[in-house]
Design an enzyme around this catalytic site. Structure first.
Site, mmCIF file in Angstrom:
data_model
loop_
_atom_site.group_PDB
_atom_site.id
_atom_site.type_symbol
_atom_site.label_atom_id
_atom_site.label_comp_id
_atom_site.label_asym_id
_atom_site.label_seq_id
_atom_site.Cartn_x
_atom_site.Cartn_y
_atom_site.Cartn_z
ATOM 1 C CG HIS A 101 -1.726 -1.054 1.578
ATOM 2 N ND1 HIS A 101 -1.287 -2.192 2.191
ATOM 3 C CD2 HIS A 101 -3.063 -1.213 1.393
ATOM 4 C CE1 HIS A 101 -2.311 -3.018 2.364
ATOM 5 N NE2 HIS A 101 -3.395 -2.455 1.885
ATOM 6 C CG ASP A 104 1.807 -0.982 3.328
ATOM 7 O OD1 ASP A 104 1.082 -0.617 4.257
ATOM 8 O OD2 ASP A 104 1.481 -1.816 2.455
HETATM 9 C C1 XUL Z 1 -7.474 -6.603 4.660
HETATM 10 C C2 XUL Z 1 -6.699 -7.009 3.481
HETATM 11 C C3 XUL Z 1 -5.877 -5.952 2.845
HETATM 12 C C4 XUL Z 1 -5.792 -6.067 1.362
HETATM 13 C C5 XUL Z 1 -5.085 -4.922 0.693
HETATM 14 O O1 XUL Z 1 -8.259 -7.613 5.197
HETATM 15 O O2 XUL Z 1 -6.710 -8.153 3.107
HETATM 16 O O3 XUL Z 1 -4.613 -5.982 3.410
HETATM 17 O O4 XUL Z 1 -5.152 -7.240 0.987
HETATM 18 O O5 XUL Z 1 -5.597 -3.690 1.019
#
Ligand code: XUL
Ligand code: CO
Length: 438
Positions: A101, A104
């Site tokens: 993300h 992150d």
């Molecule tokens: C949350 C989840 C996230 C997604 C990406 O449950 O799985 O980490 O994978 O936003």
């Protein structure tokens, strides 16, 4: 270059009888299974957020693991140390992909312009690292759920200004995904849902989400993103009800808004079970709709009703998963370990044990699924089960060439129904068990 895991050796395949805790027992990257190397069947990815950021904080207590990597959290120095640690970690395990993300990889600033500047700086640094290795980006995404501005949703927000922030984050995250050569771009709608219908216009919110996705596709294609967009379904948590409840719901949504050509599913095992489905159900629904894209490889706990994001150890589940993946002809994405160590597993060694466990679980699942396919007993049972549709009448039904009246006449001519065949579930389950435990 500073080493963060200097006491951990490069992890290699040593076979199932090895006593070495830092070795693979089943994951043998170059071993060919059904005509393809294991590493090609299983493009594993490291999840930046769980592995390099999460340190054990939960609702009841603070960090238990030290993920400062010799620096101070919230600084660009820390962001760079995470890159160094992440690449060292992936190289030691032979992992070729990562997922991230936006927030992150850098600490988010108050001003989005400054956050974007930091993102440019860190991705330059990541690109440098990538040049020296064969590590690539599997997918990128924007975190549109942590910042308080998204408390009412991102695409589903009631605020047009917040909606623009979501758009700005997606635009930047797409730029970064393209810059890092990512195969995919994920939408996980963590806050895209509602708590109460007393304050919510579902139709309005879903139309806005679809518009945001349409703009993302248009922008992505305009900057040369040729990969897949993914929806990652999840029924609840953090919201009481999330719009992308499961694969069937998400696929229906994509078709309704004309997004189905650009999107596929990113199926997470623990999200499947939260929706009351098995992991392989979600994979099958995606595959039969031509939308099986990528997998978030983890596991839930049937005693707990939330997303525990455990590292996968259940070989029955991984076998059923790989059975679906092999039948679908593989993934365009990969296997992202969206999984975290248990809070008391708080050392660097535990990070390695977790990935070795997950990679071996999927490697063994692959081996066993290939055996099931080669034996062909399940396939031939299914084929036989539907063989009555091979008749002339059956074929006309299949081709949509019959009427209700004609079929009713056929039944009335028979008078009483003929014997129907057994589903043989327990027998089939014993075939799977024999394959797993022989
Ligand atoms: C949350 C989840 C996230 C997604 C990406 O449950 O799985 O980490 O994978 O936003
Ligand atoms: Co996930």
């Amino acid at each position: 270059m500073k080493q963060f895991f200097s006491d951990i050796p490069t992890v290699k395949y040593e076979g199932k009888d090895t006593k070495n805790p830092f070795a693979f027992r089943y994951y043998d990257a170059d071993k060919v299974i059904l005509g393809k190397k294991m590493s090609e069947h299983l493009p594993f990815a490291m999840a930046w957020w769980h592995n390099l950021c999460a340190a054990g904080t939960d609702m009841f207590g603070r960090d238990t693991a030290d993920k400062r990597f010799g620096t101070e959290k919230g600084t660009m120095e820390h962001a760079k140390a995470k890159v160094d640690a992440g690449f060292e970690f992936m190289q030691k395990l032979g992992i070729k992909y990562f997922c991230f993300h936006d927030v992150d990889i850098v600490p988010e600033a108050d001003d989005i312009n400054e956050t974007n500047r930091r993102l440019d700086e860190i991705t330059d640094y990541m690109l440098e690292k990538m040049k020296d290795t064969d590590i690539k980006c599997l997918w990128g995404t924007a975190n549109m759920f942590s910042n308080p501005r998204y408390m009412n949703g991102a695409g589903s927000t009631n605020s047009v200004d917040v909606y623009c922030f979501a758009a700005a984050q997606i635009k930047k995250a797409l730029d970064l995904t393209v810059k890092l050569g990512g195969r995919g771009y994920v939408f996980w709608g963590g806050r895209e849902g509602y708590e109460t219908l007393l304050n919510t216009d579902i139709k309005f919110e879903q139309e806005n989400i679809a518009n945001l996705m349409r703009m993302a596709v248009e922008y992505g294609r305009s900057i040369g993103f040729t990969g897949d967009f993914y929806i990652e379904p999840k029924p609840k948590e953090p919201m009481k009800h999330q719009y992308d409840f499961d694969a069937a719901t998400a696929i229906g949504f994509l078709r309704q808004y004309g997004l189905d050509k650009d999107f596929k599913m990113n199926i997470e095992a623990n999200h499947a079970t939260l929706a009351g489905h098995t992991f392989n159900h979600e994979l099958r629904i995606s595959a039969i709709n031509g939308m099986l894209g990528s997998i978030d490889a983890n596991q839930g706990d049937c005693m707990l009703g939330w997303d525990t994001d455990e590292f996968p150890y259940d070989v029955y589940e991984s076998t059923m998963c790989m059975y679906e993946v092999l039948k679908a002809g593989g993934l365009t994405g990969g296997f992202n370990f969206d999984a975290k160590n248990r809070r008391p597993s708080n050392t660097y060694e535990d990070m390695f044990h977790a990935y070795i466990l997950g990679m071996d679980t999927f490697a063994l699942g692959l081996i066993k699924a290939a055996e099931l396919i080669e034996q062909g007993q399940l396939d031939s049972f299914i084929q036989k089960r539907y063989e009555s549709f091979g008749s002339e009448l059956g074929q006309r039904i299949r081709n949509g060439k019959t009427t209700l009246t004609e079929l009713a006449e056929h039944a009335e001519k028979m008078g009483s129904c003929p014997a129907v065949s057994s589903g043989r579930q327990e027998y089939l389950e014993s075939i799977v068990n024999r394959t797993l435990f022989n």
